[in-house]
Design a protein around this motif. Structure first.
Motif, mmCIF file in Angstrom:
data_model
loop_
_atom_site.group_PDB
_atom_site.id
_atom_site.type_symbol
_atom_site.label_atom_id
_atom_site.label_comp_id
_atom_site.label_asym_id
_atom_site.label_seq_id
_atom_site.Cartn_x
_atom_site.Cartn_y
_atom_site.Cartn_z
ATOM 1 N N ASP A 1 -0.741 -0.632 -0.584
ATOM 2 C CA ASP A 1 -1.890 -0.223 -0.430
ATOM 3 C C ASP A 1 -1.550 0.307 0.593
ATOM 4 N N ASN A 2 -1.186 0.163 1.809
ATOM 5 C CA ASN A 2 -0.500 0.872 3.260
ATOM 6 C C ASN A 2 -0.684 2.147 2.696
ATOM 7 N N TYR A 3 0.313 2.917 2.128
ATOM 8 C CA TYR A 3 0.413 4.479 1.868
ATOM 9 C C TYR A 3 -0.113 4.434 0.420
ATOM 10 N N ILE A 4 -1.664 4.201 0.579
ATOM 11 C CA ILE A 4 -2.866 4.897 -0.345
ATOM 12 C C ILE A 4 -2.722 6.471 0.267
ATOM 13 N N PRO A 5 -3.336 6.169 1.569
ATOM 14 C CA PRO A 5 -3.625 7.550 1.918
ATOM 15 C C PRO A 5 -2.908 8.292 1.653
ATOM 16 N N PHE A 6 -1.444 8.725 2.105
ATOM 17 C CA PHE A 6 -0.884 9.418 1.887
ATOM 18 C C PHE A 6 0.124 9.456 1.173
ATOM 19 N N LEU A 7 -0.053 8.966 -0.253
ATOM 20 C CA LEU A 7 0.368 9.319 -1.925
ATOM 21 C C LEU A 7 -1.239 10.356 -2.164
ATOM 22 N N SER A 8 -2.817 10.173 -1.810
ATOM 23 C CA SER A 8 -3.593 10.724 -1.871
ATOM 24 C C SER A 8 -3.620 12.033 -1.289
ATOM 25 N N VAL A 9 -2.626 12.331 -0.261
ATOM 26 C CA VAL A 9 -1.969 13.834 -0.106
ATOM 27 C C VAL A 9 -1.579 14.624 -0.712
ATOM 28 N N ALA A 10 -0.187 13.442 -1.396
ATOM 29 C CA ALA A 10 1.154 14.191 -2.065
ATOM 30 C C ALA A 10 0.206 14.674 -3.577
ATOM 31 N N ILE A 11 -0.641 13.520 -4.251
ATOM 32 C CA ILE A 11 -1.111 14.168 -5.439
ATOM 33 C C ILE A 11 -2.218 15.121 -5.454
#
Length: 290
Positions: free
Chosen positions: A14-24
């Motif tokens: 959950d902590n990395y979801i914001p950065f994952l959204s940028v990658a996707i």
């Protein structure tokens, strides 16, 4: 005629979801309409709100899936946790289980969540790795540090410059299954109790030795100043270790991160994180870097 499917794996909590959204978001905005992209998020339980927010990226040629790896690693979680250090979480090991969890795929891409794409990921997928286990980029940090180089040579029996970064991988899943890489990984994990510098990365470098296709470093470009690098070769930026534009100013290539972050639902949250980054956080990073 149906489009070719390109499977792309990420690991996240959950902590990395914001950065994952940028990658996707960066992946989709640079994707070709000629392919179907299946993005699989490996996790061990995510907040439903985060799942909904990432699921918004589903589109005509993009399909988002979530795979709970918890049941797969339930009996070895403690063994995996023993191999962690510093800022690592157990999610770094999820990529090791892709071949056995997803037998429908013969080939797949694995990406860390702290990346931004500036080119179409299908170009990476279309690399021929029929005679290799894996394709990756030599690690800029390890291969430019005499202590890391000595470490990789003595512990992993790797020649200088041959240590690859595991944050961007093209995996020949058929060969992984054929060579029983997961079985060998678990054997080494249980038999030898020693500390490693980069847990998943060291194991992969050792197990894939001699069967690695080395790629142009523009596919795993880290934000380290280097006048010899030609930016026309830039395909993917990897904000690895502590060089995170969401924590610090003046990170090389930060403009690409903020460009793709600005059109996500998490933009305001990411900016708020940066504003809240404290001196204590910076001290912790410096200690980890040392």
């Amino acid at each position: 005629m149906s489009k070719q499917i390109i499977p792309i794996f990420f690991s996240s909590d959950d902590n990395y979801i914001p950065f994952l959204s940028v990658a996707i978001n960066s992946l989709i905005l640079n994707a070709s309409k000629e392919y179907n992209y299946e993005i699989i998020i490996l996790n061990s339980g995510l907040n439903l709100d985060n799942i909904e927010r990432i699921s918004k990226y589903n589109g005509d040629n993009v399909k988002i899936k979530f795979e709970d790896v918890g049941p797969k690693i339930k009996n070895i979680t403690k063994d995996l946790e023993l191999r962690l250090r510093d800022y690592y979480s157990i999610s770094i090991f999820y990529r090791m289980f892709i071949p056995s969890l997803f037998k429908e795929y013969s080939k797949a891409i694995y990406l860390d969540a702290d990346i931004v794409l500036v080119d179409d990921i299908s170009k990476l997928y279309n690399e021929d790795i029929s005679n290799f286990l894996i394709a990756g980029v030599p690690d800029e940090v390890v291969n430019n540090n005499k202590y890391f180089m000595e470490y990789s040579e003595k512990l992993l029996d790797l020649k200088p410059g041959k240590y690859f970064n595991s944050g961007v991988l093209l995996m020949n899943l058929n060969e992984f299954r054929k060579d029983r890489i997961e079985e060998k990984f678990l054997h080494i994990l249980n038999k030898y109790n020693f500390d490693v510098v980069a847990p998943d990365q060291d194991y992969l470098n050792f197990l894939c030795k001699g069967k690695v296709k080395y790629l142009n470093r523009g596919w795993d470009r880290m934000p380290n100043p280097d006048e010899s690098f030609n930016n026309t070769d830039l395909h993917l930026i990897h904000f690895n270790m502590f060089q995170k534009p969401w924590n610090y100013n003046n990170v090389l290539y930060q403009e690409y991160f903020w460009k793709y972050a600005s059109s996500t639902d998490f933009f305001d949250e990411i900016r708020a994180m940066k504003n809240k980054y404290t001196l204590e956080d910076i001290k912790r990073d410096k200690k980890g870097e040392e």
